[in-house]
Design a protein around this motif. Structure first.
Motif, short mmCIF file in Angstrom:
data_model
loop_
_atom_site.label_atom_id
_atom_site.label_comp_id
_atom_site.label_asym_id
_atom_site.label_seq_id
_atom_site.Cartn_x
_atom_site.Cartn_y
_atom_site.Cartn_z
N LYS A 193 -5.98 3.51 -15.35
CA LYS A 193 -6.90 4.45 -16.07
C LYS A 193 -7.22 5.78 -14.91
CE LYS A 193 -9.56 1.47 -18.81
NZ LYS A 193 -11.20 0.66 -18.93
N SER A 194 -6.66 5.40 -13.84
CA SER A 194 -6.99 6.81 -13.02
C SER A 194 -5.80 7.40 -12.77
CB SER A 194 -7.23 5.99 -11.40
OG SER A 194 -8.11 5.27 -11.60
N HIS A 195 -4.65 7.20 -13.20
CA HIS A 195 -3.29 7.87 -13.18
C HIS A 195 -2.10 7.28 -14.19
CE1 HIS A 195 -3.20 4.10 -10.57
NE2 HIS A 195 -2.11 4.17 -11.13
N ALA A 196 -1.52 8.28 -14.61
CA ALA A 196 -0.40 7.63 -15.74
C ALA A 196 0.72 6.90 -14.89
CB ALA A 196 0.17 8.95 -16.12
N ILE A 197 1.24 6.21 -15.84
CA ILE A 197 2.43 5.35 -15.22
C ILE A 197 3.49 5.46 -15.95
CG2 ILE A 197 0.92 3.88 -13.97
CD1 ILE A 197 1.40 1.75 -16.16
N ASP A 198 3.69 6.30 -16.89
CA ASP A 198 4.70 6.79 -17.87
C ASP A 198 5.93 7.20 -17.05
OD1 ASP A 198 3.32 9.26 -17.35
OD2 ASP A 198 5.00 10.05 -18.79
N SER A 199 5.80 7.71 -15.88
CA SER A 199 7.15 8.04 -14.87
C SER A 199 7.11 7.27 -13.52
CB SER A 199 6.98 9.46 -14.78
OG SER A 199 6.97 10.18 -15.99
N GLY A 200 6.34 6.06 -13.80
CA GLY A 200 6.59 5.16 -12.54
C GLY A 200 5.15 5.26 -12.03
N LEU A 201 4.88 4.07 -11.15
CA LEU A 201 3.67 3.94 -10.28
C LEU A 201 3.82 4.88 -9.27
CD1 LEU A 201 4.18 -0.05 -10.27
CD2 LEU A 201 2.51 1.43 -11.71
N PRO A 202 2.60 5.10 -8.89
CA PRO A 202 2.32 6.03 -7.64
C PRO A 202 2.41 5.60 -6.36
CG PRO A 202 0.25 5.05 -8.39
CD PRO A 202 1.42 4.42 -9.35
N ARG A 203 2.94 6.69 -5.41
CA ARG A 203 3.38 6.38 -4.15
C ARG A 203 2.09 6.71 -3.35
NH1 ARG A 203 7.31 10.71 -3.00
NH2 ARG A 203 6.05 10.92 -1.23
N VAL A 204 1.88 5.65 -2.13
CA VAL A 204 0.80 5.75 -1.46
C VAL A 204 1.01 6.72 -0.27
CG1 VAL A 204 -0.63 4.28 0.01
CG2 VAL A 204 0.37 3.24 -1.99
N PHE A 205 0.27 7.46 -0.12
CA PHE A 205 0.20 8.50 0.89
C PHE A 205 -0.90 8.12 1.83
CE2 PHE A 205 -1.34 12.76 2.44
CZ PHE A 205 -0.32 13.05 3.36
N ARG A 206 -0.76 8.17 2.99
CA ARG A 206 -1.57 7.73 4.14
C ARG A 206 -1.64 8.78 5.22
NH1 ARG A 206 -1.48 1.55 5.91
NH2 ARG A 206 -3.71 1.97 6.07
N PRO A 207 -2.66 9.72 5.35
CA PRO A 207 -2.89 10.87 6.21
C PRO A 207 -3.24 10.25 7.56
CG PRO A 207 -4.65 11.09 4.46
CD PRO A 207 -3.46 9.81 4.06
N ASP A 208 -3.97 8.91 7.45
CA ASP A 208 -3.84 8.37 8.78
C ASP A 208 -2.93 7.81 9.47
OD1 ASP A 208 -3.21 6.19 7.30
OD2 ASP A 208 -5.14 5.32 7.48
N GLY A 209 -1.69 7.89 8.67
CA GLY A 209 -0.32 7.42 9.56
C GLY A 209 -0.19 6.09 9.63
N GLY A 210 -1.02 5.22 8.78
CA GLY A 210 -0.78 3.57 8.77
C GLY A 210 0.46 3.35 8.15
N PRO A 211 0.83 2.09 8.37
CA PRO A 211 1.92 1.61 7.88
C PRO A 211 2.40 1.88 6.46
CG PRO A 211 0.76 -0.39 8.83
CD PRO A 211 -0.05 0.91 8.75
#
Ligand code: PLP
Ligand code: MN
Length: 385
Positions: free
Chosen positions: A295-313
């Motif tokens: 409900k927060s993001h469309a998944i028709d072109s695949g699931l989201p990528r996780v971006f970590r500006p904190d540099g975490g794993p």
């Protein structure tokens, strides 16, 4: 609703956030690219659906907007955008009535502002002409009309060649309609992963466009403009000498799916500027769960990528349904995020993601330490008619 001036930390989740610095770099790159190639850019507002962003890009040199829907055109017009191209077919009489009203209103302003539309059938041209006639009488050149040709996507568009010539002739017979040129957009080529595949597809597109243009001009009609292109292929159309206008929309925000394309060295490298801010609401030994599902993001072109500006794993996102995302570490043995941690998602597909939200939160100064500078209303959210 978050206040302007608040810190990024204060934005509640899930929220659609625009990194304004990255977005404005994308706009500047697009403006410079179009200028260098001597082509116009008319970014597609089906992507951002915001009149304010359309106007911001026009201030940076865009000639107007493309929209896909009559209701999107109405939302842009209401927001002060005066140069609108419906790059799509409209055939219902009620919609054509609205199209005619917008076209007549823009024409009556006596400026260079215009409404334009695409057609791909004789019946469609007839209906459009009648609707314009009912509203604007015999006023000339009320709406600019592009004949759409199917250049390989297998969606809308008349076949290139003689069928397109016949349609162009029919448009030109109606004094209220102004035949302007060809709509030639190959949506299927945009996300082909390899640059060579996109090159091959657009080479074929160019052959079809050139042949069709030559036939129409041999019939005595001027093809003033060929319009098309998306973020995936735009450098090819721009360099072709055939296209006069680029319709790319996604370059503004850049989704994860476009980032997965092999780069075209001739195209500016656009940055991700659209993120879903999300928070970890549950943890276990095996995974963490965040509060952004589809409900927060469309998944028709695949699931989201996780971006970590904190540099975490690095984390991988798995589908947890409409309200949840499941996160696992990309490498075994790495620590999972803790309860309450904030993460950022890069949506797979920006257009339908934006359409899920009422507002985008515009942030200046980065996703870690930035501040909310503006709220961008998704004016054409749900504008499907
Ligand atoms: N033009 C047309 C007709 C489209 O349908 C689209 C998107 O689907 C675009 C342009 C813009 O493409 P993109 O957002 O991939 O740059
Ligand atoms: Mn898209």
């Amino acid at each position: 609703m978050i206040d302007v001036g608040a810190s990024v930390q204060a934005i509640d989740t899930p929220a659609l956030v625009v990194d304004l610095d990255a977005m404005e770099r994308n706009i500047a790159r697009m403006a410079a690219f179009a200028a260098a190639h001597g082509v116009h850019w008319r970014p597609h507002a089906k992507m951002h659906k915001s009149a304010a962003l359309a106007l911001q890009m026009m201030a940076a040199g865009a000639v107007g907007v493309c929209v896909q829907k009559t209701a999107e055109a109405e939302a842009m017009l209401a927001g002060g955008v005066g140069n609108i191209y419906i790059s799509n077919e409209v055939v219902s009489l009620s919609k054509l009535q609205r199209v005619a009203q917008m076209a007549a209103a823009l024409k009556a302003k006596n400026t260079s502002d215009r409404l334009a539309i695409a057609v791909d059938s004789a019946e469609g041209v007839q209906r459009l002409a009648e609707a314009i006639g009912r509203v604007a009488g015999d006023t000339r050149d009320v709406i600019d009309v592009f004949v759409e040709i199917d250049v390989g996507q297998g969606r809308c568009g008349v076949a290139p060649g003689p069928a397109a010539v016949a349609l162009a002739r029919q448009v030109a017979q109606h004094p209220q309609l102004r035949f302007k040129g060809l709509q030639a957009y190959h949506g299927g080529a945009q996300h082909r992963r390899r640059h060579a595949e996109r090159q091959q597809a657009i080479a074929e597109v160019l052959r079809q466009v050139q042949a069709t243009r030559a036939l129409i001009e041999a019939a005595g009609l001027k093809v003033e403009l060929v319009t098309g292109a998306g973020t995936g292929t735009m450098a090819l159309e721009a360099a072709s000498g055939v296209y006069g206008e680029l319709q790319s929309g996604s370059f503004l925000f850049m989704d994860a799916d476009y980032a997965a394309n092999e780069a075209d060295p001739a195209r500016p490298a656009f940055e991700h500027a659209l993120f879903v801010k999300t928070q970890v609401v549950s943890t276990s030994a095996a995974h963490a769960v965040c509060d952004a599902g589809h409900k927060s993001h469309a998944i028709d072109s695949g699931l989201p990528r996780v971006f970590r500006p904190d540099g975490g794993p690095a984390l991988a996102y798995f589908n947890g349904g409409d309200e949840h995302g499941i996160l696992r570490t990309a490498e075994p043995g790495q620590p999972l995020p803790a309860l309450g941690d904030v993460l950022w998602l890069i949506p797979g597909h920006c257009d339908p993601t934006v359409n899920l939200h009422d507002h985008m939160v515009g942030v200046r100064g980065g996703l870690s330490a930035g501040r909310v500078e503006r709220l961008l209303r998704v004016d054409a959210r749900g504008a499907l008619t």
